[in-house]
Enzyme design. Structure first.
Site, PDB file in Angstrom:
ATOM      1  N   ASP A   1     -16.408 -36.559   4.593  1.00 14.38           N
ATOM      2  CA  ASP A   1     -17.828 -36.790   4.287  1.00 14.38           C
ATOM      3  C   ASP A   1     -18.140 -37.208   2.846  1.00 14.38           C
ATOM      4  O   ASP A   1     -19.142 -36.771   2.271  1.00 14.38           O
ATOM      5  CB  ASP A   1     -18.650 -35.541   4.636  1.00 14.38           C
ATOM      6  CG  ASP A   1     -18.582 -35.197   6.114  1.00 14.38           C
ATOM      7  OD1 ASP A   1     -17.888 -35.894   6.860  1.00 14.38           O
ATOM      8  OD2 ASP A   1     -19.235 -34.211   6.522  1.00 14.38           O
TER       9      ASP A   1
ATOM     10  N   GLU B   1     -20.478 -37.426   8.391  1.00 17.39           N
ATOM     11  CA  GLU B   1     -21.446 -36.676   9.185  1.00 17.39           C
ATOM     12  C   GLU B   1     -22.663 -37.560   9.419  1.00 17.39           C
ATOM     13  O   GLU B   1     -23.173 -38.161   8.471  1.00 17.39           O
ATOM     14  CB  GLU B   1     -21.877 -35.390   8.460  1.00 17.39           C
ATOM     15  CG  GLU B   1     -22.892 -34.583   9.282  1.00 17.39           C
ATOM     16  CD  GLU B   1     -23.354 -33.293   8.599  1.00 17.39           C
ATOM     17  OE1 GLU B   1     -22.754 -32.895   7.585  1.00 17.39           O
ATOM     18  OE2 GLU B   1     -24.322 -32.703   9.112  1.00 17.39           O
TER      19      GLU B   1
ATOM     20  N   GLN C   1      -5.211 -13.286   2.361  1.00 13.86           N
ATOM     21  CA  GLN C   1      -4.398 -12.614   3.384  1.00 13.86           C
ATOM     22  C   GLN C   1      -3.199 -13.451   3.823  1.00 13.86           C
ATOM     23  O   GLN C   1      -2.936 -13.601   5.019  1.00 13.86           O
ATOM     24  CB  GLN C   1      -5.262 -12.266   4.599  1.00 13.86           C
ATOM     25  CG  GLN C   1      -6.428 -11.327   4.267  1.00 13.86           C
ATOM     26  CD  GLN C   1      -7.317 -11.090   5.453  1.00 13.86           C
ATOM     27  OE1 GLN C   1      -6.939 -10.411   6.390  1.00 13.86           O
ATOM     28  NE2 GLN C   1      -8.500 -11.687   5.418  1.00 13.86           N
TER      29      GLN C   1
ATOM     30  N   LYS D   1     -18.906 -37.919  13.028  1.00 10.95           N
ATOM     31  CA  LYS D   1     -19.068 -36.592  13.629  1.00 10.95           C
ATOM     32  C   LYS D   1     -20.519 -36.133  13.537  1.00 10.95           C
ATOM     33  O   LYS D   1     -21.150 -36.230  12.490  1.00 10.95           O
ATOM     34  CB  LYS D   1     -18.132 -35.596  12.951  1.00 10.95           C
ATOM     35  CG  LYS D   1     -18.369 -35.416  11.465  1.00 10.95           C
ATOM     36  CD  LYS D   1     -17.284 -34.535  10.881  1.00 10.95           C
ATOM     37  CE  LYS D   1     -17.483 -34.224   9.432  1.00 10.95           C
ATOM     38  NZ  LYS D   1     -18.660 -33.444   9.083  1.00 10.95           N
TER      39      LYS D   1
ATOM     40  N   VAL E   1     -16.282 -33.106   0.861  1.00 10.47           N
ATOM     41  CA  VAL E   1     -17.459 -32.274   0.579  1.00 10.47           C
ATOM     42  C   VAL E   1     -18.177 -31.919   1.886  1.00 10.47           C
ATOM     43  O   VAL E   1     -18.049 -32.644   2.861  1.00 10.47           O
ATOM     44  CB  VAL E   1     -18.431 -33.038  -0.355  1.00 10.47           C
ATOM     45  CG1 VAL E   1     -17.760 -33.347  -1.675  1.00 10.47           C
ATOM     46  CG2 VAL E   1     -18.982 -34.311   0.278  1.00 10.47           C
TER      47      VAL E   1
ATOM     48  N   LYS F   1     -20.656 -30.248  11.727  1.00 15.28           N
ATOM     49  CA  LYS F   1     -20.051 -29.951  10.422  1.00 15.28           C
ATOM     50  C   LYS F   1     -18.532 -30.067  10.520  1.00 15.28           C
ATOM     51  O   LYS F   1     -17.882 -30.606   9.630  1.00 15.28           O
ATOM     52  CB  LYS F   1     -20.456 -28.546   9.947  1.00 15.28           C
ATOM     53  CG  LYS F   1     -21.962 -28.331   9.851  1.00 15.28           C
ATOM     54  CD  LYS F   1     -22.617 -29.317   8.902  1.00 15.28           C
ATOM     55  CE  LYS F   1     -24.115 -29.064   8.767  1.00 15.28           C
ATOM     56  NZ  LYS F   1     -24.790 -30.174   8.076  1.00 15.28           N
TER      57      LYS F   1
ATOM     58  N   CYS G   1     -18.604 -28.516   5.606  1.00 13.65           N
ATOM     59  CA  CYS G   1     -17.794 -29.381   6.481  1.00 13.65           C
ATOM     60  C   CYS G   1     -16.296 -29.231   6.239  1.00 13.65           C
ATOM     61  O   CYS G   1     -15.506 -29.350   7.177  1.00 13.65           O
ATOM     62  CB  CYS G   1     -18.252 -30.827   6.349  1.00 13.65           C
ATOM     63  SG  CYS G   1     -19.912 -31.030   7.025  1.00 13.65           S
TER      64      CYS G   1
HETATM   65  C1  C5J Z   1     -21.187 -31.407   4.692  1.00 14.75           C
HETATM   66  C2  C5J Z   1     -23.383 -30.447   4.709  1.00 14.75           C
HETATM   67  N1  C5J Z   1     -20.557 -32.578   4.782  1.00 14.75           N
HETATM   68  N2  C5J Z   1     -23.147 -29.678   3.658  1.00 14.75           N
HETATM   69  N3  C5J Z   1     -22.471 -31.354   5.143  1.00 14.75           N
HETATM   70  O1  C5J Z   1     -20.641 -30.432   4.206  1.00 14.75           O
HETATM   71  O2  C5J Z   1     -24.447 -30.347   5.279  1.00 14.75           O
END
Ligand code: C5J
Length: 221
Positions: A26, A74, A203, A130, A158, A133, A163
């Protein structure tokens, strides 16, 4: 087979270059650039821009080595028929589908929905559109990775806690070993960046490993 080992936390991870994909999540104008969706929500996009240069270096090397490179975006159909109604009004306001400075926000085909020029996909690199997320939900990503015999994912993008996390958690459940490069992922919230990375490697690598661009470049020799 071309085996390498990357210095990572909580411990080094061996990986086969031929069975490894770079996944860039993204890196879209709407999230990363001033004037996009992210900034409209009140966020400081400079925090995301910091991940661009290290990701460029990783991308360049992956391309040189002929690794599979996957990009995700996204976004939604122009009629928003694939957007859950609740997602349209999150935060009490409507953003998705409305007119923004870079076209309709998070709508496929709009300028803001596309990937920033520094990391723009090359011909032949799959782009996963997509609606969610996570990168597996309602996409063919898993099929593409299976067909190429991919076992390890090097993950950039990001936002880390949204995401990137959703994708890495799902990938881990599907049996992939994920290495998140800390300087190639970003959050609008410094605290989420710190804690988000901690969560991944907790962990004994509960759902992945954390490394960085320099270690990836060193590992690839
Ligand atoms: C992504 C969002 N790409 N933060 N989208 O993380 O809404």
């Amino acid at each position: 087979m071309s085996m390498h080992s990357i210095e990572a936390e909580p411990f080094p991870l061996p990986f086969d270059e031929a069975a490894t994909a770079l996944v860039i999540i993204d890196m879209q104008r709407d999230f990363v650039l001033p004037g996009g969706f992210g900034e409209k929500l009140g966020n400081d996009t400079s925090l995301l821009l910091a991940a661009v240069a290290p990701t460029q270096r990783v991308l360049e090397l992956a391309r040189q080595k002929g690794m599979l490179v996957i990009h995700t975006r996204e976004g939604h159909r122009p009629d928003l028929s694939d957007c859950p109604p609740a997602k349209l009004t999150r935060g009490g306001q409507t953003f998705i589908g409305t007119e923004g400075p870079m076209g309709r926000i998070l709508v496929r085909g709009e300028q803001g929905h596309d990937i920033i020029h520094q990391l723009y996909p090359k011909a032949g690199e799959p782009v996963i559109d997509k609606p969610g997320k996570g990168s597996f939900h309602a996409t063919d990503l898993h099929q593409i990775l299976l067909d190429r015999g991919i076992k390890t994912l090097i993950v950039c993008g990001v936002t880390l806690e949204v995401c990137v996390h959703t994708t890495v958690r799902e990938a881990n459940d599907r049996g992939y070993e994920c290495v998140v490069l800390s300087d190639c992922v970003a959050s609008y919230f410094p605290e989420f960046q710190r804690v988000g990375l901690e969560m991944i490697k907790a962990q004994g690598a509960i759902f992945g490993w954390v490394s960085n661009s320099k270690e990836f470049i060193a590992a690839m020799g």
